[in-house]
Design a protein around this motif. Structure first.
Motif, short mmCIF file in Angstrom:
data_model
loop_
_atom_site.label_atom_id
_atom_site.label_comp_id
_atom_site.label_asym_id
_atom_site.label_seq_id
_atom_site.Cartn_x
_atom_site.Cartn_y
_atom_site.Cartn_z
N ILE A 29 0.84 -1.20 0.00
CA ILE A 29 0.00 0.00 0.00
C ILE A 29 0.87 1.24 0.00
O ILE A 29 0.69 2.14 -0.81
CB ILE A 29 -0.94 0.02 1.23
N MET A 30 1.82 1.29 0.92
CA MET A 30 2.73 2.43 0.98
C MET A 30 3.95 2.08 1.81
O MET A 30 3.96 1.11 2.57
CB MET A 30 2.04 3.68 1.53
N PHE A 40 6.97 -1.02 5.62
CA PHE A 40 6.11 -1.40 4.52
C PHE A 40 4.71 -1.65 5.08
O PHE A 40 4.54 -2.49 5.96
CB PHE A 40 6.60 -2.69 3.86
N HIS A 41 3.73 -0.91 4.58
CA HIS A 41 2.33 -1.12 4.96
C HIS A 41 1.72 -1.97 3.86
O HIS A 41 1.70 -1.56 2.69
CB HIS A 41 1.59 0.21 5.08
N LEU A 42 1.22 -3.14 4.23
CA LEU A 42 0.75 -4.11 3.26
C LEU A 42 -0.76 -4.29 3.32
O LEU A 42 -1.39 -4.01 4.35
CB LEU A 42 1.44 -5.46 3.49
N ASP A 43 -1.30 -4.76 2.21
CA ASP A 43 -2.73 -5.07 2.13
C ASP A 43 -3.06 -6.08 3.22
O ASP A 43 -2.31 -7.03 3.46
CB ASP A 43 -3.02 -5.65 0.74
N GLY A 44 -4.16 -5.87 3.91
CA GLY A 44 -4.54 -6.76 5.00
C GLY A 44 -4.11 -6.25 6.36
O GLY A 44 -4.30 -6.90 7.37
N ILE A 74 6.22 6.85 0.18
CA ILE A 74 6.06 6.38 -1.19
C ILE A 74 4.73 5.63 -1.19
O ILE A 74 4.52 4.75 -0.35
CB ILE A 74 7.20 5.44 -1.62
N ILE A 75 3.85 5.97 -2.12
CA ILE A 75 2.51 5.37 -2.10
C ILE A 75 2.22 4.61 -3.39
O ILE A 75 2.77 4.88 -4.44
CB ILE A 75 1.41 6.44 -1.86
N GLU A 93 -5.90 2.87 1.83
CA GLU A 93 -6.48 1.63 2.34
C GLU A 93 -6.03 1.40 3.78
O GLU A 93 -4.96 1.86 4.18
CB GLU A 93 -5.99 0.48 1.45
N ASN A 94 -6.81 0.69 4.56
CA ASN A 94 -6.51 0.36 5.97
C ASN A 94 -6.38 1.60 6.85
O ASN A 94 -5.63 1.60 7.82
CB ASN A 94 -5.23 -0.48 6.09
N ASN A 95 -7.08 2.68 6.51
CA ASN A 95 -7.07 3.93 7.28
C ASN A 95 -5.68 4.54 7.42
O ASN A 95 -5.40 5.22 8.41
CB ASN A 95 -7.70 3.72 8.66
N LEU A 96 -4.81 4.31 6.48
CA LEU A 96 -3.48 4.91 6.49
C LEU A 96 -3.56 6.31 5.90
O LEU A 96 -4.38 6.57 5.02
CB LEU A 96 -2.50 4.07 5.67
#
Length: 120
Positions: A29-30, A40-44, A74-75, A93-96
């Motif tokens: 995600i970003m 690293f912010h990942l899906d889920g 970085i998005i 996504e995920n309220n980020l």
């Protein structure tokens, strides 16, 4: 040297060669920079922390449409839900939330991409 590899027909980013950790590019995600570390912010809703700067991953991810919108972010544009023009914040996504710097926000390619998400 590129950090991108193909595995089973999908592109992965090698984030740590020593520990042989790879992440599926489409699930990122970003990235958030914290000094000399990258989150690293990942899906889920998962997060992974690595001891490399954002610059390590920036060029490889740019090939997949990722944008550096701030010195700390970085998005992946595929995960943008909204853009708050007044606060210069991207709601992901995920309220980020990712901030957009004035300098980068005024670049034509970023401006064009964000214009379709504008809300007051």
């Amino acid at each position: 040297m590129s950090n991108l590899i193909f595995h089973h027909g999908k592109e992965h980013l090698v984030v740590d060669y020593k520990r042989k950790i790879v992440l599926l590019v489409e699930k990122i995600i970003m990235l958030e920079g914290l000094a000399n570390y990258t989150v690293f912010h990942l899906d889920g809703g998962r997060k992974r922390l690595f001891s490399h700067t954002l610059m390590t991953y920036q060029n490889d991810l740019a090939q997949h449409g990722f944008l550096r919108v701030h010195r700390s972010f970085i998005i992946n544009p595929n995960y943008i839900h909204d853009f708050k023009m007044d606060d210069k914040e991207l709601l992901m996504e995920n309220n980020l939330v990712a901030n957009v710097s004035r300098r980068i926000g005024n670049q034509q390619n970023v401006k064009k991409m964000l214009s379709k998400f504008c809300s007051e």
